[in-house]
Design an enzyme around this catalytic site. Structure first.
Site, mmCIF file in Angstrom:
data_model
loop_
_atom_site.group_PDB
_atom_site.id
_atom_site.type_symbol
_atom_site.label_atom_id
_atom_site.label_comp_id
_atom_site.label_asym_id
_atom_site.label_seq_id
_atom_site.Cartn_x
_atom_site.Cartn_y
_atom_site.Cartn_z
ATOM 1 N N ASN A 173 7.990 -5.425 -1.393
ATOM 2 C CA ASN A 173 7.902 -4.629 -0.266
ATOM 3 C C ASN A 173 6.611 -4.051 0.301
ATOM 4 O O ASN A 173 6.207 -3.812 -1.052
ATOM 5 C CB ASN A 173 8.463 -2.964 -0.567
ATOM 6 N N PRO A 201 0.899 -1.164 -0.088
ATOM 7 C CA PRO A 201 0.198 -0.451 -0.330
ATOM 8 C C PRO A 201 0.587 1.115 0.010
ATOM 9 O O PRO A 201 1.731 1.627 0.703
ATOM 10 C CB PRO A 201 -0.849 -0.235 1.184
ATOM 11 N N ASN A 202 0.442 2.152 -0.799
ATOM 12 C CA ASN A 202 0.951 3.793 -0.694
ATOM 13 C C ASN A 202 2.656 3.480 -2.114
ATOM 14 O O ASN A 202 2.733 4.751 -1.850
ATOM 15 C CB ASN A 202 1.104 3.993 0.530
ATOM 16 N N ASP A 241 1.134 -16.064 6.704
ATOM 17 C CA ASP A 241 0.760 -17.209 6.549
ATOM 18 C C ASP A 241 0.494 -17.232 4.803
ATOM 19 O O ASP A 241 0.714 -18.617 4.324
ATOM 20 C CB ASP A 241 -0.665 -17.034 6.979
ATOM 21 N N HIS A 265 3.866 -4.620 8.794
ATOM 22 C CA HIS A 265 4.132 -4.588 10.746
ATOM 23 C C HIS A 265 2.496 -5.479 10.880
ATOM 24 O O HIS A 265 2.032 -4.590 12.652
ATOM 25 C CB HIS A 265 4.237 -2.785 10.649
ATOM 26 N N TYR A 293 11.332 8.344 1.483
ATOM 27 C CA TYR A 293 11.338 7.211 0.461
ATOM 28 C C TYR A 293 11.699 7.877 -0.941
ATOM 29 O O TYR A 293 11.767 6.904 -1.472
ATOM 30 C CB TYR A 293 9.786 7.464 0.174
ATOM 31 N N ARG A 338 7.518 0.491 13.703
ATOM 32 C CA ARG A 338 7.837 0.055 11.668
ATOM 33 C C ARG A 338 8.706 -1.586 12.379
ATOM 34 O O ARG A 338 9.984 -1.226 11.504
ATOM 35 C CB ARG A 338 8.503 1.894 11.545
ATOM 36 N N ALA A 379 2.877 -1.197 4.713
ATOM 37 C CA ALA A 379 2.442 -1.197 6.008
ATOM 38 C C ALA A 379 2.007 -2.281 6.517
ATOM 39 O O ALA A 379 2.532 -2.318 7.335
ATOM 40 C CB ALA A 379 1.919 0.163 6.516
ATOM 41 N N SER A 415 13.820 3.110 3.320
ATOM 42 C CA SER A 415 13.529 3.521 4.593
ATOM 43 C C SER A 415 14.534 2.724 5.461
ATOM 44 O O SER A 415 13.760 1.156 5.325
ATOM 45 C CB SER A 415 12.221 4.652 4.676
HETATM 46 C C1 DQA Z 1 8.382 1.472 4.280
HETATM 47 C C2 DQA Z 1 8.519 0.960 5.340
HETATM 48 C C3 DQA Z 1 6.700 0.672 5.930
HETATM 49 O O1 DQA Z 1 7.120 1.021 7.485
HETATM 50 C C4 DQA Z 1 5.777 1.578 5.383
HETATM 51 O O2 DQA Z 1 4.760 1.864 6.308
HETATM 52 C C5 DQA Z 1 6.140 2.305 3.859
HETATM 53 C C6 DQA Z 1 7.057 1.265 3.216
HETATM 54 C C7 DQA Z 1 9.297 1.716 3.286
HETATM 55 O O3 DQA Z 1 9.935 0.721 1.969
HETATM 56 O O4 DQA Z 1 10.209 1.912 4.132
HETATM 57 O O5 DQA Z 1 4.880 2.538 2.889
HETATM 58 O O6 DQA Z 1 8.885 0.037 3.623
#
Ligand code: DQA
Length: 147
Positions: free
Chosen positions: A75, A10-11, A88, A81, A23, A112, A78, A103
């Protein structure tokens, strides 16, 4: 020839504009393109997929064992976490994977530092920015040719 699946959680579709100080400024399309060029020039096949929905990522991981994917680079964003469902799924399919974070998750908020995936991953790459995906590809290629 190996078959790679690159998953983005996500994101990550917002890379380039999303918190660039954390990022970086490389977009998701640019990341996918550089992996594709590198993988294909080495004779590999690569599929990239991003979703903001947990179940879609689970479905892709499940499909990976049926379509004989050799290695997954993920990747999980979120979901790293929070997601027992992703854990699974990986335990079910037994396709090896590397967890990548742009990051350094250990240098940020306490929440995180917890990953539901790291202990079952082949490796974890965190904090190197976009080059982390290329490092993951290199490590995966090496693992596949030297096992
Ligand atoms: C992330 C780190 C995660 O904690 C965060 O929620 C992300 C990006 C990273 O690429 O640094 O969405 O996976």
């Amino acid at each position: 020839m190996a078959k790679f699946l690159v998953l983005h959680g996500p994101n990550l579709n917002l890379l380039g504009q999303r918190e660039p100080e954390v990022y970086g400024t490389t977009t998701l399309d640019e990341i996918n393109e550089s992996i594709r060029v590198r993988a294909e020039s080495n004779g590999h096949q690569v599929t990239c997929f991003q979703s903001n929905a947990e179940h879609e990522l689970v479905n892709r991981i499940q499909a990976a064992s049926k379509d004989k994917t050799d290695f997954i680079i993920i990747n999980p964003g979120a979901f790293t976490h929070t997601s027992i469902a992703l854990r699974d799924a990986f335990l079910s399919v037994k396709v090896p994977f590397i967890e990548v974070h742009l990051s350094n998750v250990f240098a940020r908020e306490e929440f995180r530092r917890k990953s539901y995936l790291s202990d079952i991953a082949f490796a974890v790459i965190t904090g190197t920015g976009a080059i982390g995906y290329e490092l993951a590809l290199l490590a995966a290629e090496r693992k596949l040719t030297k096992q």
